[in-house]
Design a protein around this motif. Sequence first.
Motif, PDB file in Angstrom:
ATOM      1  N   ASN A 115       0.810  -1.222   0.000  1.00  0.00           N
ATOM      2  CA  ASN A 115       0.000   0.000   0.000  1.00  0.00           C
ATOM      3  C   ASN A 115       0.846   1.277   0.000  1.00  0.00           C
ATOM      4  OD1 ASN A 115      -2.433  -1.520   0.139  1.00  0.00           O
ATOM      5  ND2 ASN A 115      -2.113  -1.741   2.345  1.00  0.00           N
ATOM      6  N   GLY A 116       2.122   1.174  -0.333  1.00  0.00           N
ATOM      7  CA  GLY A 116       2.976   2.355  -0.370  1.00  0.00           C
ATOM      8  C   GLY A 116       3.255   2.937   1.005  1.00  0.00           C
ATOM      9  N   LYS A 117       3.059   2.124   2.050  1.00  0.00           N
ATOM     10  CA  LYS A 117       3.222   2.613   3.422  1.00  0.00           C
ATOM     11  C   LYS A 117       4.469   2.025   4.056  1.00  0.00           C
ATOM     12  CE  LYS A 117      -1.684   3.295   4.200  1.00  0.00           C
ATOM     13  NZ  LYS A 117      -2.816   3.019   5.080  1.00  0.00           N
ATOM     14  N   TYR A 118       5.413   2.890   4.350  1.00  0.00           N
ATOM     15  CA  TYR A 118       6.642   2.481   5.029  1.00  0.00           C
ATOM     16  C   TYR A 118       7.070   3.677   5.882  1.00  0.00           C
ATOM     17  CZ  TYR A 118      11.080  -0.088   5.523  1.00  0.00           C
ATOM     18  OH  TYR A 118      12.151  -0.773   6.005  1.00  0.00           O
ATOM     19  N   PRO A 119       6.465   3.823   7.064  1.00  0.00           N
ATOM     20  CA  PRO A 119       6.691   5.018   7.881  1.00  0.00           C
ATOM     21  C   PRO A 119       8.161   5.327   8.160  1.00  0.00           C
ATOM     22  CG  PRO A 119       4.910   3.713   8.788  1.00  0.00           C
ATOM     23  CD  PRO A 119       5.519   2.907   7.687  1.00  0.00           C
ATOM     24  N   LYS A 120       8.965   4.293   8.366  1.00  0.00           N
ATOM     25  CA  LYS A 120      10.382   4.517   8.662  1.00  0.00           C
ATOM     26  C   LYS A 120      11.078   5.190   7.475  1.00  0.00           C
ATOM     27  CE  LYS A 120      12.846   0.760   9.201  1.00  0.00           C
ATOM     28  NZ  LYS A 120      13.550  -0.426   9.734  1.00  0.00           N
ATOM     29  N   ALA A 121      10.733   4.774   6.263  1.00  0.00           N
ATOM     30  CA  ALA A 121      11.310   5.398   5.072  1.00  0.00           C
ATOM     31  C   ALA A 121      10.800   6.824   4.922  1.00  0.00           C
ATOM     32  CB  ALA A 121      10.993   4.576   3.829  1.00  0.00           C
ATOM     33  N   SER A 122       9.517   7.035   5.170  1.00  0.00           N
ATOM     34  CA  SER A 122       8.949   8.388   5.065  1.00  0.00           C
ATOM     35  C   SER A 122       9.612   9.333   6.052  1.00  0.00           C
ATOM     36  CB  SER A 122       7.442   8.350   5.327  1.00  0.00           C
ATOM     37  OG  SER A 122       6.790   7.536   4.381  1.00  0.00           O
ATOM     38  N   PHE A 127       7.092  13.867   6.998  1.00  0.00           N
ATOM     39  CA  PHE A 127       6.801  13.598   8.406  1.00  0.00           C
ATOM     40  C   PHE A 127       5.312  13.292   8.601  1.00  0.00           C
ATOM     41  CE2 PHE A 127      10.603  16.443   9.668  1.00  0.00           C
ATOM     42  CZ  PHE A 127      11.471  15.361   9.630  1.00  0.00           C
ATOM     43  N   ILE A 128       4.467  14.044   7.934  1.00  0.00           N
ATOM     44  CA  ILE A 128       3.020  13.807   8.026  1.00  0.00           C
ATOM     45  C   ILE A 128       2.680  12.419   7.472  1.00  0.00           C
ATOM     46  CG2 ILE A 128       0.774  14.527   7.093  1.00  0.00           C
ATOM     47  CD1 ILE A 128       1.840  17.449   7.350  1.00  0.00           C
ATOM     48  N   LYS A 129       3.304  12.052   6.354  1.00  0.00           N
ATOM     49  CA  LYS A 129       3.066  10.721   5.771  1.00  0.00           C
ATOM     50  C   LYS A 129       3.514   9.626   6.736  1.00  0.00           C
ATOM     51  CE  LYS A 129       3.992   7.928   1.610  1.00  0.00           C
ATOM     52  NZ  LYS A 129       3.052   6.942   2.024  1.00  0.00           N
ATOM     53  N   ALA A 130       4.643   9.816   7.398  1.00  0.00           N
ATOM     54  CA  ALA A 130       5.125   8.818   8.365  1.00  0.00           C
ATOM     55  C   ALA A 130       4.098   8.614   9.469  1.00  0.00           C
ATOM     56  CB  ALA A 130       6.472   9.238   8.947  1.00  0.00           C
ATOM     57  N   GLU A 131       3.551   9.705   9.983  1.00  0.00           N
ATOM     58  CA  GLU A 131       2.519   9.593  11.022  1.00  0.00           C
ATOM     59  C   GLU A 131       1.276   8.891  10.471  1.00  0.00           C
ATOM     60  OE1 GLU A 131       3.059  13.365  13.970  1.00  0.00           O
ATOM     61  OE2 GLU A 131       2.032  13.732  12.085  1.00  0.00           O
ATOM     62  N   HIS A 132       0.807   9.359   9.348  1.00  0.00           N
ATOM     63  CA  HIS A 132      -0.422   8.837   8.743  1.00  0.00           C
ATOM     64  C   HIS A 132      -0.317   7.344   8.444  1.00  0.00           C
ATOM     65  CE1 HIS A 132      -3.186   8.006   5.371  1.00  0.00           C
ATOM     66  NE2 HIS A 132      -4.007   8.764   6.070  1.00  0.00           N
ATOM     67  N   ASP A 133       0.846   6.916   7.972  1.00  0.00           N
ATOM     68  CA  ASP A 133       1.017   5.524   7.559  1.00  0.00           C
ATOM     69  C   ASP A 133       1.353   4.572   8.706  1.00  0.00           C
ATOM     70  OD1 ASP A 133       0.495   6.401   5.013  1.00  0.00           O
ATOM     71  OD2 ASP A 133       2.562   6.217   4.295  1.00  0.00           O
ATOM     72  N   SER A 134       1.617   5.107   9.888  1.00  0.00           N
ATOM     73  CA  SER A 134       1.901   4.257  11.045  1.00  0.00           C
ATOM     74  C   SER A 134       0.622   3.542  11.471  1.00  0.00           C
ATOM     75  CB  SER A 134       2.430   5.093  12.204  1.00  0.00           C
ATOM     76  OG  SER A 134       3.681   5.611  11.885  1.00  0.00           O
ATOM     77  N   PRO A 135       0.750   2.317  11.943  1.00  0.00           N
ATOM     78  CA  PRO A 135      -0.451   1.548  12.317  1.00  0.00           C
ATOM     79  C   PRO A 135      -1.362   2.272  13.299  1.00  0.00           C
ATOM     80  CG  PRO A 135       1.473   0.123  12.327  1.00  0.00           C
ATOM     81  CD  PRO A 135       1.966   1.530  12.101  1.00  0.00           C
ATOM     82  N   ASP A 136      -0.787   2.983  14.238  1.00  0.00           N
ATOM     83  CA  ASP A 136      -1.617   3.690  15.225  1.00  0.00           C
ATOM     84  C   ASP A 136      -1.728   5.181  14.939  1.00  0.00           C
ATOM     85  OD1 ASP A 136       0.912   4.555  15.875  1.00  0.00           O
ATOM     86  OD2 ASP A 136       0.850   3.899  17.955  1.00  0.00           O
ATOM     87  N   GLY A 137      -1.200   5.618  13.790  1.00  0.00           N
ATOM     88  CA  GLY A 137      -1.277   7.031  13.425  1.00  0.00           C
ATOM     89  C   GLY A 137      -0.292   7.905  14.178  1.00  0.00           C
ATOM     90  N   LYS A 138       0.649   7.284  14.873  1.00  0.00           N
ATOM     91  CA  LYS A 138       1.626   8.040  15.659  1.00  0.00           C
ATOM     92  C   LYS A 138       3.031   7.632  15.255  1.00  0.00           C
ATOM     93  CE  LYS A 138      -1.478   8.173  19.588  1.00  0.00           C
ATOM     94  NZ  LYS A 138      -1.707   7.715  20.933  1.00  0.00           N
ATOM     95  N   TYR A 139       3.895   8.606  15.174  1.00  0.00           N
ATOM     96  CA  TYR A 139       5.314   8.354  14.912  1.00  0.00           C
ATOM     97  C   TYR A 139       6.046   9.485  15.637  1.00  0.00           C
ATOM     98  CZ  TYR A 139       9.240   6.386  12.310  1.00  0.00           C
ATOM     99  OH  TYR A 139      10.402   5.751  11.956  1.00  0.00           O
TER     100      TYR A 139
END
Length: 107
Positions: free
Chosen positions: A42-49, A70-82
């Motif tokens: 799904n194009g989600k890899y918070p650590k890379a973002s 940074f916003i994408k990293a938060e959004h793509d995290s399972p709990d919405g937090k990074y």
Amino acid sequence: MTSDPNNLTPEELFLLAVEHYQKGQYEDALRLLIKAEETSPNGKYPKASYNKGVLYHKVFKEPEKALAAFIKAEHDSPDGKYPDASFGKGVLYEKAFKEPEKALEAY
């Protein structure tokens, strides 16, 4: 690990990006982080973002792109937090955008 990015998993791409970053090869690191995101489910890899955000902020001096990463990293995290991305947002809002209220919210 092979260095052909077309045959690597997202995590391997990320690790290769770190190697390039440590060698000062920032454009290659950024390219690999983008590929890691693109090839992740799904194009989600918070650590890379998040790490894209760091590069955009600290190396390329592009605060708008850093904030988006940074916003994408938060959004793509399972709990919405990074937390590191939230801190990065706070720094950008405070230092680059001069928006202390948003900075406090982000921190």
